[in-house]
Design an enzyme around this catalytic site. Structure first.
Site, mmCIF file in Angstrom:
data_model
loop_
_atom_site.group_PDB
_atom_site.id
_atom_site.type_symbol
_atom_site.label_atom_id
_atom_site.label_comp_id
_atom_site.label_asym_id
_atom_site.label_seq_id
_atom_site.Cartn_x
_atom_site.Cartn_y
_atom_site.Cartn_z
ATOM 1 N N GLU A 232 -7.830 -4.792 -0.119
ATOM 2 C CA GLU A 232 -8.755 -5.575 -1.814
ATOM 3 C C GLU A 232 -8.595 -7.298 -1.062
ATOM 4 O O GLU A 232 -9.165 -7.638 -1.742
ATOM 5 C CB GLU A 232 -7.592 -5.375 -2.770
ATOM 6 C CG GLU A 232 -7.431 -3.952 -3.526
ATOM 7 C CD GLU A 232 -9.191 -2.753 -3.854
ATOM 8 O OE1 GLU A 232 -10.317 -3.849 -3.152
ATOM 9 O OE2 GLU A 232 -9.042 -2.301 -4.161
ATOM 10 N N HIS B 67 0.727 -1.140 -0.267
ATOM 11 C CA HIS B 67 0.329 0.081 0.072
ATOM 12 C C HIS B 67 1.185 1.250 -0.296
ATOM 13 O O HIS B 67 2.024 1.366 0.600
ATOM 14 C CB HIS B 67 -0.843 0.013 0.856
ATOM 15 C CG HIS B 67 -2.065 0.285 1.508
ATOM 16 N ND1 HIS B 67 -2.047 2.325 1.594
ATOM 17 C CD2 HIS B 67 -3.491 0.956 0.426
ATOM 18 C CE1 HIS B 67 -3.400 2.581 0.967
ATOM 19 N NE2 HIS B 67 -4.380 1.874 1.010
HETATM 20 N N1 ACO Z 1 3.912 -8.106 -4.642
HETATM 21 C C1 ACO Z 1 5.624 -8.506 -5.115
HETATM 22 N N2 ACO Z 1 6.359 -6.825 -5.045
HETATM 23 C C2 ACO Z 1 5.627 -5.714 -4.768
HETATM 24 C C3 ACO Z 1 4.498 -5.831 -4.425
HETATM 25 C C4 ACO Z 1 3.647 -6.697 -3.984
HETATM 26 N N3 ACO Z 1 1.989 -6.276 -4.084
HETATM 27 N N4 ACO Z 1 3.947 -4.412 -4.132
HETATM 28 C C5 ACO Z 1 5.035 -3.739 -4.376
HETATM 29 N N5 ACO Z 1 5.745 -4.140 -3.827
HETATM 30 C C6 ACO Z 1 7.528 -3.846 -4.515
HETATM 31 C C7 ACO Z 1 8.003 -3.216 -5.773
HETATM 32 O O1 ACO Z 1 8.201 -4.120 -7.210
HETATM 33 C C8 ACO Z 1 8.539 -2.197 -5.174
HETATM 34 O O2 ACO Z 1 9.591 -3.214 -6.031
HETATM 35 P P1 ACO Z 1 10.806 -2.021 -6.455
HETATM 36 O O3 ACO Z 1 11.261 -1.187 -5.318
HETATM 37 O O4 ACO Z 1 11.785 -3.254 -6.123
HETATM 38 O O5 ACO Z 1 10.229 -2.292 -7.736
HETATM 39 C C9 ACO Z 1 8.166 -1.860 -4.233
HETATM 40 O O6 ACO Z 1 7.722 -2.811 -3.697
HETATM 41 C C10 ACO Z 1 8.029 -1.029 -3.874
HETATM 42 O O7 ACO Z 1 6.799 -0.690 -4.662
HETATM 43 P P2 ACO Z 1 5.562 0.366 -5.278
HETATM 44 O O8 ACO Z 1 4.547 0.360 -6.301
HETATM 45 O O9 ACO Z 1 6.952 1.356 -5.535
HETATM 46 O O10 ACO Z 1 4.752 0.748 -3.917
HETATM 47 P P3 ACO Z 1 3.649 2.105 -4.065
HETATM 48 O O11 ACO Z 1 3.433 2.469 -3.566
HETATM 49 O O12 ACO Z 1 3.667 3.102 -5.404
HETATM 50 O O13 ACO Z 1 2.302 1.211 -4.942
HETATM 51 C C11 ACO Z 1 0.926 -0.108 -5.301
HETATM 52 C C12 ACO Z 1 1.579 0.354 -3.973
HETATM 53 C C13 ACO Z 1 0.299 -0.164 -6.070
HETATM 54 C C14 ACO Z 1 -0.556 -1.319 -4.375
HETATM 55 C C15 ACO Z 1 1.902 -1.394 -4.829
HETATM 56 O O14 ACO Z 1 2.055 -2.230 -3.801
HETATM 57 C C16 ACO Z 1 0.993 -3.043 -5.635
HETATM 58 O O15 ACO Z 1 1.335 -2.885 -7.097
HETATM 59 N N6 ACO Z 1 0.638 -3.817 -4.865
HETATM 60 C C17 ACO Z 1 -0.375 -4.804 -5.662
HETATM 61 C C18 ACO Z 1 -1.975 -4.869 -6.535
HETATM 62 C C19 ACO Z 1 -2.913 -3.827 -5.184
HETATM 63 O O16 ACO Z 1 -2.889 -5.059 -4.612
HETATM 64 N N7 ACO Z 1 -3.626 -2.790 -5.440
HETATM 65 C C20 ACO Z 1 -4.872 -2.361 -4.462
HETATM 66 C C21 ACO Z 1 -3.692 -1.497 -3.655
HETATM 67 S S1 ACO Z 1 -5.528 -0.543 -2.752
HETATM 68 C C22 ACO Z 1 -6.124 0.009 -3.117
HETATM 69 O O17 ACO Z 1 -6.153 0.859 -3.755
HETATM 70 C C23 ACO Z 1 -7.478 0.520 -2.505
#
Ligand code: ACO
Length: 377
Positions: free
Chosen positions: A314, A256
């Protein structure tokens, strides 16, 4: 003087004051209209949550009755909107695309000039748009809403045409209260930005629906359910999770932007799902879900030791809505059924103390190119 520091994704940038909700990402707390989400989710009717957002207080008993009656009066949609939805269903349009088209047409046949009427109308009409589209998509005629049922029960009734099960209504009501507002998330920011140009609420909500659709925001619960069903079938959550992470994929339902703990909404929804599955549902499936969550969080911590990746809203949204009997294709539209309350409340709040939202970008292109006529390029 322009701030030339780049804030990718506007992370940690405040652009509005709000009384609607606040999040403490380190402590894992969410407050909606002054109430901890745990308190609101289990006690409120969805109509009470929306009244709270509109008025910054809970309604009295008689105010609640009038509010429910008012919403009931806005629930039906015109033949023109039905035509749009019938066409969308015929072309197998995605449910969020159909919702976006339905919302965009929501002004048709609605002639109030009061933005508060439009706010109530939008809250009321989205379940009708979603269920009408779904009935056409399933080869059935739409079911008209019933005045004797509340907002949540009507949604289930219009979907199935059958008397809704009270346990399913309570499960869904808990969900709708839990996700009604959540700070300045992507879709709410879109709605507020549109409202800030003094545009109308229908335009703001149409834009917000488009933002919610993306899998990084509201589009995650469908893929979460698919992931859980496949992993359940394999009966090897450990192997499934490892394979996904080794392939460089993200595990949907984890991570998140704000929370560095388990999302407090995941806790509320997991308890609601547990109640539902322990009653008439498949308790063994719920047991598998808990095992999967534990495995995923532990593997994610090995995978990204510097970034706390915990369960987000989610994950249990998918489990709860599946238990309630909402078709997977309607998970994100059901999110919109709730979040519209937050969207319109934010728009009204923005309008009450407006300054057009207009950030800056940092230009990284060329300067002083000289023009070459087309025939010489
Ligand atoms: N699985 C594996 N790796 C992950 C995940 C995940 N669910 N979430 C983040 N990471 C990793 C990323 O690959 C990234 O690694 P890197 O630095 O090597 O590139 C690091 O953790 C940071 O991730 P970001 O995308 O920069 O974090 P951000 O805060 O921008 O994104 C997000 C948050 C979009 C929710 C992300 O965690 C994600 O894509 N989760 C999966 C999708 C999801 O569950 N979405 C619903 C969110 S809840 C809502 O919006 C209501």
């Amino acid at each position: 003087m322009v701030d030339q520091e780049l804030h990718r994704g506007l992370e940690d940038i405040a652009v509005a004051e709000t009384r609607l909700s606040t999040i403490d990402g380190e402590a894992g707390e969410l407050i909606i209209g002054g109430y901890p989400v745990e308190e609101l989710a289990k006690n409120a009717l969805y109509e009470e949550s929306v009244f709270l957002l509109f008025n910054d207080r809970l309604p009295t008993k008689s105010e609640l009755e009038s509010f429910r009656t008012e919403l009931a009066g806005y629930r039906k949609i015109s033949e023109e909107i039905k035509q749009v939805l019938r066409q969308a269903a015929r072309e197998n349009a995605d449910a969020m695309d159909a919702l976006r088209m339905g919302v965009a047409a929501a002004n048709l046949g609605f002639d109030s000039t009061e933005s508060t009427d439009h706010a109530k109308r939008l809250v009321s009409v989205i379940p009708t748009i979603v269920t009408t589209y779904w009935r056409y998509r399933s080869g059935k005629e739409p079911v008209e809403p019933r005045d004797d049922l509340g907002h949540t029960a009507n949604y289930l009734y219009m979907l199935s045409g059958e008397e809704p099960d009270p346990a399913a209504v309570r499960g869904l009501e808990t969900y709708l209260n839990t996700v009604v507002d959540h700070g300045l998330n992507a879709s709410t920011f879109v709605a507020r930005s549109i409202a800030s140009s003094d545009s109308d609420l229908v335009s703001a909500v149409t834009g917000a629906v488009g933002s919610l659709k993306g899998p990084l925001h509201g589009g995650a619960p469908g893929p979460v359910l698919e992931m859980l069903l496949v992993a359940h079938e394999s009966d090897d959550p450990e192997g499934y999770v490892q394979e996904k992470l080794d392939a460089g994929e993200r595990l949907m339902g984890f991570g998140h932007r704000v929370y560095r703990t388990r999302d407090p909404r995941a806790e509320v929804l997991s308890r609601a799902a547990e109640r539902l599955y322990s009653g008439s549902g498949d308790r063994a499936f719920f047991g598998f879900v808990e095992e999967f969550e534990e495995t995923a969080v532990s593997r994610l911590s090995d995978h990204k030791p510097d970034r706390k990746l915990e369960t987000n809203v989610e994950f249990y949204t998918a489990v709860l809505l599946y238990g309630v009997g909402i078709p997977q294709e309607l998970f994100t539209t059901t999110f919109a059924v709730s979040r519209v309350g937050g969207w319109v409340a934010h728009c009204l709040e923005q309008a009450a103390d407006n300054k057009i939202i207009r950030p800056v970008s940092i230009y990284v292109g060329d300067h002083n190119r000289s023009w070459t006529p087309a025939e010489n390029r």
